[in-house]
Design a protein around this motif. Structure first.
Motif, PDB file in Angstrom:
ATOM      1  N   ARG A  36       0.948  -0.744   0.252  1.00 33.85           N
ATOM      2  CA  ARG A  36      -0.385   0.256  -0.097  1.00 33.85           C
ATOM      3  C   ARG A  36       1.190   1.353  -0.071  1.00 33.85           C
ATOM      4  NH1 ARG A  36      -3.138  -0.128   4.836  1.00 33.85           N
ATOM      5  NH2 ARG A  36      -3.938   1.974   4.391  1.00 33.85           N
ATOM      6  N   TYR A  37       1.697   1.374   0.848  1.00 37.05           N
ATOM      7  CA  TYR A  37       2.775   2.907   1.000  1.00 37.05           C
ATOM      8  C   TYR A  37       3.757   2.423  -0.666  1.00 37.05           C
ATOM      9  CZ  TYR A  37       5.827   5.288   3.194  1.00 37.05           C
ATOM     10  OH  TYR A  37       6.933   6.389   3.155  1.00 37.05           O
ATOM     11  N   CYS A  38       4.254   1.905  -0.328  1.00 33.80           N
ATOM     12  CA  CYS A  38       4.888   1.634  -1.825  1.00 33.80           C
ATOM     13  C   CYS A  38       3.794   2.107  -3.284  1.00 33.80           C
ATOM     14  CB  CYS A  38       5.170   0.166  -2.335  1.00 33.80           C
ATOM     15  SG  CYS A  38       6.772  -0.195  -1.513  1.00 33.80           S
ATOM     16  N   ARG A  39       2.329   1.784  -3.278  1.00 30.47           N
ATOM     17  CA  ARG A  39       1.776   2.060  -4.690  1.00 30.47           C
ATOM     18  C   ARG A  39       1.302   4.021  -4.194  1.00 30.47           C
ATOM     19  NH1 ARG A  39      -0.701   2.534  -9.000  1.00 30.47           N
ATOM     20  NH2 ARG A  39      -2.099   3.074  -8.683  1.00 30.47           N
ATOM     21  N   GLN A  40       1.217   4.548  -3.113  1.00 27.40           N
ATOM     22  CA  GLN A  40       1.467   5.408  -3.147  1.00 27.40           C
ATOM     23  C   GLN A  40       2.461   6.455  -3.655  1.00 27.40           C
ATOM     24  OE1 GLN A  40      -1.677   6.595  -1.194  1.00 27.40           O
ATOM     25  NE2 GLN A  40      -1.453   8.099  -2.455  1.00 27.40           N
ATOM     26  N   ILE A  41       3.469   5.443  -3.751  1.00 25.63           N
ATOM     27  CA  ILE A  41       4.557   5.979  -3.996  1.00 25.63           C
ATOM     28  C   ILE A  41       5.191   6.592  -5.265  1.00 25.63           C
ATOM     29  CG2 ILE A  41       7.581   6.151  -3.822  1.00 25.63           C
ATOM     30  CD1 ILE A  41       7.254   5.687  -1.240  1.00 25.63           C
ATOM     31  N   GLN A  42       4.199   4.874  -5.793  1.00 24.93           N
ATOM     32  CA  GLN A  42       4.479   4.621  -7.086  1.00 24.93           C
ATOM     33  C   GLN A  42       3.463   6.205  -8.009  1.00 24.93           C
ATOM     34  OE1 GLN A  42       2.926   1.052  -8.106  1.00 24.93           O
ATOM     35  NE2 GLN A  42       2.191   1.689 -10.047  1.00 24.93           N
ATOM     36  N   ILE A  43       2.215   6.177  -7.481  1.00 29.55           N
ATOM     37  CA  ILE A  43       1.485   7.296  -7.757  1.00 29.55           C
ATOM     38  C   ILE A  43       2.159   8.255  -8.165  1.00 29.55           C
ATOM     39  CG2 ILE A  43      -0.718   8.645  -7.463  1.00 29.55           C
ATOM     40  CD1 ILE A  43      -1.765   6.216  -6.280  1.00 29.55           C
ATOM     41  N   ALA A  44       3.534   8.925  -6.845  1.00 25.87           N
ATOM     42  CA  ALA A  44       3.378  10.179  -7.066  1.00 25.87           C
ATOM     43  C   ALA A  44       4.664  10.400  -8.516  1.00 25.87           C
ATOM     44  CB  ALA A  44       4.189  10.465  -6.012  1.00 25.87           C
ATOM     45  N   PHE A  45       5.483   8.597  -8.742  1.00 26.60           N
ATOM     46  CA  PHE A  45       6.398   8.932  -9.787  1.00 26.60           C
ATOM     47  C   PHE A  45       5.163   8.788 -11.225  1.00 26.60           C
ATOM     48  CE2 PHE A  45       9.664   6.774  -6.870  1.00 26.60           C
ATOM     49  CZ  PHE A  45      10.053   8.043  -6.566  1.00 26.60           C
ATOM     50  N   GLU A  46       4.430   7.633 -10.926  1.00 25.71           N
ATOM     51  CA  GLU A  46       3.981   8.465 -12.094  1.00 25.71           C
ATOM     52  C   GLU A  46       3.447   9.671 -12.683  1.00 25.71           C
ATOM     53  OE1 GLU A  46       0.678   5.981 -11.339  1.00 25.71           O
ATOM     54  OE2 GLU A  46       1.749   3.958 -11.477  1.00 25.71           O
ATOM     55  N   LEU A  47       2.984  10.691 -11.232  1.00 24.09           N
ATOM     56  CA  LEU A  47       1.800  11.505 -11.300  1.00 24.09           C
ATOM     57  C   LEU A  47       3.842  12.715 -12.311  1.00 24.09           C
ATOM     58  CD1 LEU A  47       0.025  12.684  -9.037  1.00 24.09           C
ATOM     59  CD2 LEU A  47      -1.033  12.409 -10.710  1.00 24.09           C
ATOM     60  N   ALA A  48       5.024  12.516 -11.512  1.00 27.59           N
ATOM     61  CA  ALA A  48       6.239  13.257 -11.999  1.00 27.59           C
ATOM     62  C   ALA A  48       6.316  13.072 -13.695  1.00 27.59           C
ATOM     63  CB  ALA A  48       7.189  12.511 -10.807  1.00 27.59           C
ATOM     64  N   GLN A  49       6.351  11.571 -14.053  1.00 34.37           N
ATOM     65  CA  GLN A  49       6.561  10.875 -15.018  1.00 34.37           C
ATOM     66  C   GLN A  49       5.255  11.644 -16.120  1.00 34.37           C
ATOM     67  OE1 GLN A  49       6.739   6.753 -14.795  1.00 34.37           O
ATOM     68  NE2 GLN A  49       8.455   6.527 -15.327  1.00 34.37           N
ATOM     69  N   ASN A  50       4.862  12.435 -15.803  1.00 35.96           N
ATOM     70  CA  ASN A  50       3.359  12.981 -16.445  1.00 35.96           C
ATOM     71  C   ASN A  50       4.007  14.404 -16.727  1.00 35.96           C
ATOM     72  OD1 ASN A  50       1.908  10.342 -17.368  1.00 35.96           O
ATOM     73  ND2 ASN A  50       0.722  11.258 -15.741  1.00 35.96           N
ATOM     74  N   GLU A  51       4.684  14.665 -15.765  1.00 33.43           N
ATOM     75  CA  GLU A  51       4.982  16.013 -15.737  1.00 33.43           C
ATOM     76  C   GLU A  51       6.570  16.773 -16.052  1.00 33.43           C
ATOM     77  OE1 GLU A  51       1.974  16.698 -12.030  1.00 33.43           O
ATOM     78  OE2 GLU A  51       4.152  16.677 -11.227  1.00 33.43           O
ATOM     79  N   ASN A  52       7.111  15.704 -16.723  1.00 30.66           N
ATOM     80  CA  ASN A  52       8.529  15.264 -17.078  1.00 30.66           C
ATOM     81  C   ASN A  52       9.366  15.733 -15.794  1.00 30.66           C
ATOM     82  OD1 ASN A  52       7.648  14.494 -20.025  1.00 30.66           O
ATOM     83  ND2 ASN A  52       6.790  16.571 -19.722  1.00 30.66           N
ATOM     84  N   THR A  53       9.477  15.007 -15.127  1.00 29.38           N
ATOM     85  CA  THR A  53      10.301  15.433 -13.454  1.00 29.38           C
ATOM     86  C   THR A  53      11.277  14.536 -13.078  1.00 29.38           C
ATOM     87  OG1 THR A  53       8.922  15.349 -11.737  1.00 29.38           O
ATOM     88  CG2 THR A  53       8.593  18.307 -13.009  1.00 29.38           C
ATOM     89  N   VAL A  54      11.094  13.452 -14.058  1.00 28.82           N
ATOM     90  CA  VAL A  54      11.796  12.390 -13.563  1.00 28.82           C
ATOM     91  C   VAL A  54      11.625  11.235 -14.381  1.00 28.82           C
ATOM     92  CG1 VAL A  54      11.029  11.996 -11.139  1.00 28.82           C
ATOM     93  CG2 VAL A  54       9.788  10.563 -12.063  1.00 28.82           C
ATOM     94  N   THR A  55      12.880  10.431 -14.801  1.00 32.33           N
ATOM     95  CA  THR A  55      12.997   9.718 -15.884  1.00 32.33           C
ATOM     96  C   THR A  55      11.494   8.892 -15.813  1.00 32.33           C
ATOM     97  OG1 THR A  55      14.701   8.349 -16.869  1.00 32.33           O
ATOM     98  CG2 THR A  55      13.957   7.524 -14.356  1.00 32.33           C
ATOM     99  N   GLN A  56      12.003   8.892 -17.709  1.00 30.52           N
ATOM    100  CA  GLN A  56      10.963   7.213 -18.610  1.00 30.52           C
ATOM    101  C   GLN A  56      11.373   6.273 -18.773  1.00 30.52           C
ATOM    102  OE1 GLN A  56       7.986   8.458 -19.375  1.00 30.52           O
ATOM    103  NE2 GLN A  56       8.190  10.202 -18.694  1.00 30.52           N
ATOM    104  N   GLU A  57      13.314   6.399 -18.783  1.00 33.47           N
ATOM    105  CA  GLU A  57      13.481   4.968 -18.785  1.00 33.47           C
ATOM    106  C   GLU A  57      13.141   3.623 -17.540  1.00 33.47           C
ATOM    107  OE1 GLU A  57      17.259   5.823 -19.306  1.00 33.47           O
ATOM    108  OE2 GLU A  57      17.112   6.877 -21.121  1.00 33.47           O
TER     109      GLU A  57
END
Length: 204
Positions: free
Chosen positions: A133-154
């Motif tokens: 559950r905790y990792c899933r919440q972090i994952q959601i943040a990274f998914e949003l960050a990828q959409n915002e092009n602030t973290v890697t897509q690789e």
């Protein structure tokens, strides 16, 4: 607004004390007698609230992780600029809290993961669910960050989430040895500001 019954208050107090003591002493170092003495109820009353100590531990894990998930969700929902900034702010708060706690305890999940084997199926299942559950919440943040092009897509958001969780748990253990937050700060700097960070330059 409904009132909380005495029984509910006692149950909540047991969970709060259980989280506090187990974070420092672990599952095996936490006794039922110590819990009930701290809360101020007879030892036999413990089993009116929980079937067993293992069942208590499983519920304490959920009780422990819920506020962290809610806090992370609030950071994401109220992000100051982007999801990566929300993640940075959330973990910066955790770093400050760790220092304020004199580097004691660390994370209950990480501590119990290293102590409780699969033989204690109820606790093990609760721990696994809490981590997911905790990792899933972090994952959601990274998914949003990828959409915002602030973290890697690789790297997938799932991989980044799992890597950050594992690295953070290791940093918390090192923090207790070093009596310093530098392992936490180093972990965040390495991952959020370097390995995962995307220096995106928009097309002209």
């Amino acid at each position: 607004m409904g009132t909380v019954s005495r029984k509910e208050e006692n149950r909540l107090s047991l969970l709060n004390e259980g989280v506090r003591i187990m974070t420092v002493r672990g599952y095996h170092g936490t006794g039922v007698k110590e819990l009930v003495d701290t809360v101020g109820i007879p030892k036999g009353s413990f089993y009116q609230y929980f079937v067993s100590k293992e069942n208590f531990c499983a519920e304490a894990v959920d009780h422990y992780i819920n506020p962290y998930i809610e806090s992370l969700q609030q950071h994401i929902d109220n992000k100051p600029g982007d999801a990566l900034a929300a993640l940075r702010n959330y973990f910066a708060e955790q770093t400050v809290a760790a220092a304020a706690n004199n580097f004691q305890g660390g994370c209950l999940l990480g501590n119990l993961l290293g102590e409780i084997g699969e033989a204690q199926a109820t606790c093990h299942g609760s721990l696994r669910n809490a981590v997911e559950r905790y990792c899933r919440q972090i994952q959601i943040a990274f998914e949003l960050a990828q959409n915002e092009n602030t973290v890697t897509q690789e790297i997938t958001a799932t991989e980044m989430s799992n890597t950050l969780f594992c690295a953070w748990q290791g940093a918390l253990l090192r923090m207790k040895v070093e009596q310093s937050v530098w392992p936490l700060e180093s972990c965040l700097e390495s991952l959020l500001n370097n390995s995962f960070y995307c220096r995106f330059v928009p097309e002209s």
